[in-house]
Scaffold this motif. Structure first.
Motif, mmCIF file in Angstrom:
data_model
loop_
_atom_site.group_PDB
_atom_site.id
_atom_site.type_symbol
_atom_site.label_atom_id
_atom_site.label_comp_id
_atom_site.label_asym_id
_atom_site.label_seq_id
_atom_site.Cartn_x
_atom_site.Cartn_y
_atom_site.Cartn_z
ATOM 1 N N UNK A 137 2.496 8.895 -2.192
ATOM 2 C CA UNK A 137 3.553 7.867 -2.221
ATOM 3 C C UNK A 137 2.910 6.479 -2.251
ATOM 4 N N UNK A 138 3.743 5.498 -2.504
ATOM 5 C CA UNK A 138 3.240 4.137 -2.592
ATOM 6 C C UNK A 138 3.211 3.509 -1.196
ATOM 7 N N UNK A 139 2.264 3.947 -0.355
ATOM 8 C CA UNK A 139 2.195 3.491 1.026
ATOM 9 C C UNK A 139 0.870 2.752 1.226
ATOM 10 N N UNK A 140 0.905 1.685 2.042
ATOM 11 C CA UNK A 140 -0.328 0.964 2.366
ATOM 12 C C UNK A 140 -1.181 1.857 3.283
ATOM 13 N N UNK A 141 -2.394 2.180 2.849
ATOM 14 C CA UNK A 141 -3.224 3.133 3.601
ATOM 15 C C UNK A 141 -4.221 2.453 4.537
ATOM 16 N N UNK A 142 -4.160 1.107 4.613
ATOM 17 C CA UNK A 142 -5.234 0.407 5.323
ATOM 18 C C UNK A 142 -5.266 0.670 6.832
ATOM 19 N N UNK A 143 -4.188 1.168 7.415
ATOM 20 C CA UNK A 143 -4.236 1.531 8.841
ATOM 21 C C UNK A 143 -4.795 2.937 9.035
ATOM 22 N N UNK A 144 -4.953 3.665 7.956
ATOM 23 C CA UNK A 144 -5.305 5.089 8.082
ATOM 24 C C UNK A 144 -6.695 5.434 7.580
ATOM 25 N N UNK A 145 -7.150 4.709 6.550
ATOM 26 C CA UNK A 145 -8.454 5.010 5.949
ATOM 27 C C UNK A 145 -9.346 3.771 6.005
ATOM 28 N N UNK A 146 -10.673 3.962 6.171
ATOM 29 C CA UNK A 146 -11.576 2.813 6.076
ATOM 30 C C UNK A 146 -11.455 2.186 4.683
ATOM 31 N N UNK A 147 -11.465 0.851 4.635
ATOM 32 C CA UNK A 147 -11.200 0.133 3.381
ATOM 33 C C UNK A 147 -12.130 0.563 2.239
ATOM 34 N N UNK A 148 -13.406 0.847 2.576
ATOM 35 C CA UNK A 148 -14.394 1.160 1.521
ATOM 36 C C UNK A 148 -14.046 2.412 0.725
ATOM 37 N N UNK A 149 -13.268 3.315 1.296
ATOM 38 C CA UNK A 149 -13.026 4.577 0.572
ATOM 39 C C UNK A 149 -11.621 4.661 -0.046
ATOM 40 N N UNK A 150 -10.794 3.644 0.184
ATOM 41 C CA UNK A 150 -9.412 3.715 -0.323
ATOM 42 C C UNK A 150 -9.367 3.823 -1.859
ATOM 43 N N UNK A 151 -10.162 3.026 -2.600
ATOM 44 C CA UNK A 151 -10.089 3.157 -4.063
ATOM 45 C C UNK A 151 -10.445 4.571 -4.544
ATOM 46 N N UNK A 152 -11.496 5.142 -3.980
ATOM 47 C CA UNK A 152 -11.920 6.497 -4.380
ATOM 48 C C UNK A 152 -10.844 7.531 -4.044
ATOM 49 N N UNK A 153 -10.214 7.355 -2.903
ATOM 50 C CA UNK A 153 -9.150 8.273 -2.489
ATOM 51 C C UNK A 153 -7.955 8.183 -3.438
ATOM 52 N N UNK A 154 -7.555 6.946 -3.757
ATOM 53 C CA UNK A 154 -6.402 6.760 -4.649
ATOM 54 C C UNK A 154 -6.700 7.324 -6.038
ATOM 55 N N UNK A 155 -7.946 7.142 -6.479
ATOM 56 C CA UNK A 155 -8.336 7.660 -7.786
ATOM 57 C C UNK A 155 -8.226 9.184 -7.823
ATOM 58 N N UNK A 156 -8.660 9.835 -6.735
ATOM 59 C CA UNK A 156 -8.594 11.297 -6.700
ATOM 60 C C UNK A 156 -7.139 11.782 -6.721
ATOM 61 N N UNK A 157 -6.286 11.069 -5.992
ATOM 62 C CA UNK A 157 -4.864 11.436 -5.997
ATOM 63 C C UNK A 157 -4.316 11.313 -7.420
ATOM 64 N N UNK A 158 -4.690 10.223 -8.105
ATOM 65 C CA UNK A 158 -4.214 10.019 -9.481
ATOM 66 C C UNK A 158 -4.739 11.123 -10.394
ATOM 67 N N UNK A 159 -6.015 11.500 -10.221
ATOM 68 C CA UNK A 159 -6.609 12.568 -11.044
ATOM 69 C C UNK A 159 -5.871 13.889 -10.825
ATOM 70 N N UNK A 160 -5.568 14.168 -9.571
ATOM 71 C CA UNK A 160 -4.890 15.435 -9.258
ATOM 72 C C UNK A 160 -3.494 15.437 -9.887
ATOM 73 N N UNK A 161 -2.825 14.282 -9.828
ATOM 74 C CA UNK A 161 -1.494 14.177 -10.430
ATOM 75 C C UNK A 161 -1.543 14.456 -11.928
ATOM 76 N N UNK A 162 -2.661 14.032 -12.538
ATOM 77 C CA UNK A 162 -2.795 14.277 -13.985
ATOM 78 C C UNK A 162 -3.270 15.683 -14.279
ATOM 79 N N UNK A 163 -3.413 16.468 -13.219
ATOM 80 C CA UNK A 163 -3.690 17.890 -13.409
ATOM 81 C C UNK A 163 -5.141 18.272 -13.492
ATOM 82 N N UNK A 164 -6.064 17.399 -13.065
ATOM 83 C CA UNK A 164 -7.470 17.789 -13.163
ATOM 84 C C UNK A 164 -8.234 17.507 -11.908
ATOM 85 N N UNK A 165 -9.552 17.749 -11.994
ATOM 86 C CA UNK A 165 -10.516 17.273 -11.010
ATOM 87 C C UNK A 165 -10.337 17.722 -9.571
#
Ligand code: ADP
Length: 167
Positions: A137-165
């Motif tokens: 979902x479109x939720x601010x993750x900054x209270x839950x994940x360290x800032x350095x890994x948020x982009x990588x996490x969001x990218x993986x979610x997007x990849x999974x949504x597109x059916x791969x990786x």
């Protein structure tokens, strides 16, 4: 030298995990954060990816080492010279399982004790699986994940949504 081991899936590392790492690193001479394989979970990130995400967020803690293992935890601890396993304890749900694991590990390796650090109240409800659910979902993750890994996490979610990786 007192070496402690903090084992877990860290799929991915959350701010709750990081809080335990920071506190444990002040108690022990060396803390080894070890990404373990959990046969009952199918991970979003590979073991290597999880190690590299943890390394990104513990850079300012010189006595913290990050490792991965497929060994039995009690055997791993013996090999690394660790004398204490550190675990984070959230609300009641963690207790039964963690208590059982602590007894089993002590039975297998009597030199090994388990120390529990209670979760800080703001992380009491936080788990990697909750974050993975929120990621959809479109939720601010900054209270839950360290800032350095948020982009990588969001990218993986997007990849999974597109059916791969997925591992
Ligand atoms: P989870 O998928 O439940 O987040 P992990 O296997 O990665 O679990 O957790 C590793 C260790 O970190 C366990 O001891 C767990 O209890 C602890 N832990 C996980 N999340 C938190 C948190 N929010 N606060 C404190 N400890 C935590």
């Amino acid at each position: 030298m007192k070496i402690a081991i903090y084992p877990g899936s860290f799929d991915p590392i959350t701010s709750g995990h990081l809080n335990i790492i920071r506190r444990a690193s002040q108690i022990f001479d060396q803390l080894i954060v070890c990404v373990m394989v959990n046969a009952t979970k199918s991970p979003m990130f590979s073991q290597d990816e999880r190690v590299s995400m943890i390394r990104k967020v513990v850079g300012d803690l010189p006595n913290v080492e990050v490792d991965a293992s497929r060994e039995l935890l009690a055997e791993y601890a013996k090999r690394k010279g660790g004398c204490v396993i550190v675990k984070g304890l959230r609300a009641g749900s963690d207790f039964e399982n963690e208590f059982q694991m602590a007894l089993i590990n002590h039975k297998i390796n009597p030199n090994l004790d388990t120390m529990f650090l209670t979760s800080e109240h703001q992380y009491m409800y936080l788990s990697s699986s909750t974050v993975k659910e929120l990621g959809g979902y479109d939720v601010d993750l900054s209270d839950f994940l360290p800032a350095q890994i948020i982009p990588e996490f969001k990218q993986r979610i997007a990849d999974i949504r597109q059916g791969g990786n997925r591992e």
